[in-house]
Design an enzyme around this catalytic site. Sequence first.
Site, PDB file in Angstrom:
ATOM      1  N   GLU A  51       0.838  -1.199   0.000  1.00  0.00           N
ATOM      2  CA  GLU A  51       0.000   0.000   0.000  1.00  0.00           C
ATOM      3  C   GLU A  51       0.879   1.257   0.000  1.00  0.00           C
ATOM      4  O   GLU A  51       1.802   1.377   0.798  1.00  0.00           O
ATOM      5  CB  GLU A  51      -0.896  -0.014   1.241  1.00  0.00           C
ATOM      6  CG  GLU A  51      -1.719   1.240   1.432  1.00  0.00           C
ATOM      7  CD  GLU A  51      -2.395   1.295   2.801  1.00  0.00           C
ATOM      8  OE1 GLU A  51      -3.241   2.181   2.989  1.00  0.00           O
ATOM      9  OE2 GLU A  51      -2.050   0.466   3.666  1.00  0.00           O
ATOM     10  N   LYS A  94      -9.542   2.540  -3.165  1.00  0.00           N
ATOM     11  CA  LYS A  94      -9.999   1.997  -1.884  1.00  0.00           C
ATOM     12  C   LYS A  94     -11.436   2.423  -1.598  1.00  0.00           C
ATOM     13  O   LYS A  94     -11.778   3.615  -1.670  1.00  0.00           O
ATOM     14  CB  LYS A  94      -9.056   2.469  -0.772  1.00  0.00           C
ATOM     15  CG  LYS A  94      -9.353   1.875   0.593  1.00  0.00           C
ATOM     16  CD  LYS A  94      -8.321   2.362   1.607  1.00  0.00           C
ATOM     17  CE  LYS A  94      -8.576   1.781   2.992  1.00  0.00           C
ATOM     18  NZ  LYS A  94      -7.592   2.286   3.979  1.00  0.00           N
ATOM     19  N   CYS A 100      -5.158  -1.957   2.631  1.00  0.00           N
ATOM     20  CA  CYS A 100      -5.108  -1.705   4.072  1.00  0.00           C
ATOM     21  C   CYS A 100      -6.019  -2.684   4.801  1.00  0.00           C
ATOM     22  O   CYS A 100      -5.927  -3.886   4.599  1.00  0.00           O
ATOM     23  CB  CYS A 100      -5.477  -0.241   4.340  1.00  0.00           C
ATOM     24  SG  CYS A 100      -5.306   0.298   6.052  1.00  0.00           S
TER      25      CYS A 100
END
Length: 554
Positions: free
Chosen positions: A280, A362, A415
């Site tokens: 990430e 995301k 994440c």
Amino acid sequence: MVELHARRNLRTVCSEVLVLLVSAFVYSLAFPGLVSVNGFGFIAFFALIPVFAVIRNTTWKLTPVYGFFFGFVFYLFFNYWLKTFHPLAILIVPIIKGGEMVLLFPALKAAQKLFKKYGYLVEAVVWVAYSYLSQDWFAGYPYGTLGSAIYRYLPLIQISEIFGIWGVTFLMVLPQTFLAIYVRDWYSHTHESFGSFLRAHIPFLVVYAVMVIATLVFGFASMAYWNAQQPDKTWRVATVQHSADTWKGGYVTYKNNFNTLRKLSLEALQEKPDIILWSETAFVPSVAWHEKYPSDPDTSALVEEFVSFGKSLPVPLVTGNPEGVIDDPSKPALGEDGSWNRKDYNTVIFFEGGKIKNTYRKQHLVPFTEHFPYKKQLPWLYNILLANDYNWWETGTDPVVFTTKEGVKFSTPICFEDVFGDLNAAFVANGADVIVNMTNDGWSKAVSAEMQHLGLAVFRSIENRRTTVRGTNSGMTCVVDVTGKIIDPMQPFKVGWHIYDVPVYSGKTFGTTIYTRYVNWFAYLNIYLSAVLLIGGTLYQLVRFITRRRQTQS
């Protein structure tokens, strides 16, 4: 007599508070944490018994207070590593979780009071409902879910492909609500012998024994089945763990990190991988922004160097990289006041064939630190967060599935997105055959934090029967197979690379699980049952009260 009664009540309250304090600490030991980076999962099978006993023993007035206290203290122990992120974080999470239990504890008490002899069954249903609802809102946070404590007890958690983690949680909490009856009676000196107590509940014990045996039979059979299957293909993945200090920024840091990533990637290429996986936001300067709106010459040159490297690779490269885009299309990129007309997404970019083939944004942002939608409603809190240098990301909306030239279909939850069952099931339902989590837990500086994350990720592989590959900044980089087995984790907080031969089980060959098709159905069932039982039970008792009162008056 009044003073004696008051002292007795004070002693009772103090003893109940002490029980909750000790239970919160003991319960935290079930998970990866201060004492063990793996956790002592077996503790989760009994740690909550005293808690349910206290709820039975205490008054209605104290129940919400105890709920806040237990939730606050447990998450203070459990998430001790949040202090590394920010002093506010170690307070915000326990306060939120304590606030949730302000509602949970009275609901559990109501289940006990309304259903008397069978209250423990309703309590278990309410606990599962709470476990889901506590993660299904803006500040939803699945860490600490009861079932995740036994992430290493693979035969017991294979039922997740049907029930999700909620079935495991139900199986674990039910005997605890039951045994709390005896513990409470023992504490109040009104108990019968333990043997007599068990004999009085033989039907329940038989049913529960059948549930456990069925769970184990299904677990061992499932593991044997999947271990005997041949995957559609094997995908050779090179994971690069550069273990960068998340708290450092600026051009020099970004340049050094890129040099490390490039060096490690070139070393890994010698093993002929099919793809290279970074973590990430491994490369921080936004490629999308700096290619269109170059500003700082050094940063723009670094972006060009990175893009050239990606294009030069003989295999695809997947990496996290913030995506900057124009915020207001009607305005220029650079305003007259010198501010940038820009918004950012936490994004994964997929290099293949010399170009950026696709991106994923995301979808589930970290509350308070990446996303806060209540600026107008809570301006004071919004300003506090801004003053503490939190930066907001925009929210993605698409469960993107990447496809390599070899036909491997994969999605990249970013994440902590891999701790949410519904989000990962959506990837698989959309065609993903491999889950590739890209995360950076390095900021925590705690292996236990990384293991708590991994413990939840294990369930995603079982729920969907898809292999998970984890590409991280500093841990836990590994593969999780379709039975939940953690394979060859890299040493955390150490620079290096690893080659994983990842088994690919395609939906075309192996289909999808019940969980993938009917996401969280067991959680919803418990929510509806909780509502029906608690509301129905309250109305029934109210009708009985009114009827008796009328009979008395007549």
